[in-house]
Write a protein that holds these residues in place. Sequence first.
Motif, mmCIF file in Angstrom:
data_model
loop_
_atom_site.group_PDB
_atom_site.id
_atom_site.type_symbol
_atom_site.label_atom_id
_atom_site.label_comp_id
_atom_site.label_asym_id
_atom_site.label_seq_id
_atom_site.Cartn_x
_atom_site.Cartn_y
_atom_site.Cartn_z
ATOM 1 N N VAL A 2 0.836 -1.200 0.000
ATOM 2 C CA VAL A 2 0.000 0.000 0.000
ATOM 3 C C VAL A 2 0.870 1.249 0.000
ATOM 4 O O VAL A 2 0.591 2.220 -0.703
ATOM 5 N N ALA A 3 1.970 1.223 0.759
ATOM 6 C CA ALA A 3 2.885 2.367 0.793
ATOM 7 C C ALA A 3 3.579 2.554 -0.550
ATOM 8 O O ALA A 3 3.804 3.689 -0.990
ATOM 9 N N ILE A 4 3.908 1.462 -1.222
ATOM 10 C CA ILE A 4 4.519 1.564 -2.548
ATOM 11 C C ILE A 4 3.529 2.192 -3.522
ATOM 12 O O ILE A 4 3.891 3.068 -4.320
ATOM 13 N N ALA A 5 2.263 1.797 -3.442
ATOM 14 C CA ALA A 5 1.235 2.417 -4.292
ATOM 15 C C ALA A 5 1.136 3.915 -4.014
ATOM 16 O O ALA A 5 0.979 4.724 -4.938
ATOM 17 N N ALA A 6 1.272 4.299 -2.751
ATOM 18 C CA ALA A 6 1.215 5.723 -2.390
ATOM 19 C C ALA A 6 2.423 6.483 -2.934
ATOM 20 O O ALA A 6 2.295 7.646 -3.345
ATOM 21 N N LEU A 7 3.607 5.851 -2.963
ATOM 22 C CA LEU A 7 4.782 6.496 -3.553
ATOM 23 C C LEU A 7 4.545 6.768 -5.037
ATOM 24 O O LEU A 7 4.860 7.854 -5.539
ATOM 25 N N PHE A 8 3.981 5.797 -5.737
ATOM 26 C CA PHE A 8 3.666 5.993 -7.155
ATOM 27 C C PHE A 8 2.653 7.120 -7.337
ATOM 28 O O PHE A 8 2.804 7.979 -8.204
ATOM 29 N N GLU A 9 1.622 7.129 -6.515
ATOM 30 C CA GLU A 9 0.603 8.179 -6.617
ATOM 31 C C GLU A 9 1.215 9.560 -6.391
ATOM 32 O O GLU A 9 0.943 10.511 -7.137
ATOM 33 N N GLU A 10 2.047 9.679 -5.370
ATOM 34 C CA GLU A 10 2.682 10.958 -5.056
ATOM 35 C C GLU A 10 3.551 11.439 -6.216
ATOM 36 O O GLU A 10 3.554 12.627 -6.552
ATOM 37 N N ALA A 11 4.282 10.529 -6.843
ATOM 38 C CA ALA A 11 5.137 10.904 -7.978
ATOM 39 C C ALA A 11 4.297 11.328 -9.186
ATOM 40 O O ALA A 11 4.638 12.303 -9.868
ATOM 41 N N ARG A 12 3.205 10.618 -9.454
ATOM 42 C CA ARG A 12 2.316 11.013 -10.564
ATOM 43 C C ARG A 12 1.756 12.405 -10.333
ATOM 44 O O ARG A 12 1.742 13.248 -11.235
ATOM 45 N N ILE A 13 1.297 12.654 -9.116
ATOM 46 C CA ILE A 13 0.726 13.966 -8.785
ATOM 47 C C ILE A 13 1.793 15.053 -8.887
ATOM 48 O O ILE A 13 1.536 16.150 -9.390
ATOM 49 N N ALA A 14 3.010 14.754 -8.437
ATOM 50 C CA ALA A 14 4.099 15.735 -8.526
ATOM 51 C C ALA A 14 4.377 16.102 -9.981
ATOM 52 O O ALA A 14 4.586 17.279 -10.301
ATOM 53 N N MET A 15 4.388 15.105 -10.880
ATOM 54 C CA MET A 15 4.597 15.409 -12.295
ATOM 55 C C MET A 15 3.453 16.259 -12.832
ATOM 56 O O MET A 15 3.672 17.263 -13.517
ATOM 57 N N ASN A 16 2.234 15.888 -12.513
ATOM 58 C CA ASN A 16 1.067 16.633 -13.002
ATOM 59 C C ASN A 16 1.095 18.078 -12.512
ATOM 60 O O ASN A 16 0.833 19.003 -13.280
ATOM 61 N N ARG A 17 1.445 18.270 -11.259
ATOM 62 C CA ARG A 17 1.518 19.638 -10.711
ATOM 63 C C ARG A 17 2.652 20.431 -11.351
ATOM 64 O O ARG A 17 2.505 21.613 -11.633
ATOM 65 N N ALA A 18 3.784 19.771 -11.580
ATOM 66 C CA ALA A 18 4.918 20.455 -12.214
ATOM 67 C C ALA A 18 4.564 20.897 -13.634
ATOM 68 O O ALA A 18 4.974 21.964 -14.079
#
Length: 160
Positions: free
Chosen positions: A37-53
Amino acid sequence: MGAKYDPARIRLANYPFALTMQPRFGDMDSLGHVNNVAIAALFEEARIAMNRALLGANHGGLPHERRPLPVVAARVEIDYLGEVAYPGTYEVGVGIGRLGNTSILQVCGLFEGETCLALCDTVIVHRSENGPAPVPERVRGVLASMSFPASAQVPAGSGA
């Protein structure tokens, strides 16, 4: 049994966006590994960071509306290739695997140095009040600049 993923996916250099991340102590499972679940959250955070950037704080929504681009995750698939340990520092690479009419495939890889520990594919669907809707052209153009792989060069000796 051969790998079911594109070998280009296990090279961090192929991802046009990368985020350095550290799991938290609370992300460990009973065996001392970072849990799924934490690994899935790391992926989600990285996707969101790219989208925000790329698209700004509201992910490409109209600034005067102050609301994000209306998207939902329709599918998330993760392949676990190795153990993720705590403590540790990892890079999560993100790119756009495909831009459909109403959907976006974001591809990610979780790396420790040059070693890929997990892969993630997420299908994001753009929505309107009535269901799936075409991805706005202004968003498509920005996302297209982040296509995976980041370089179309094929390594020498790859057989491709």
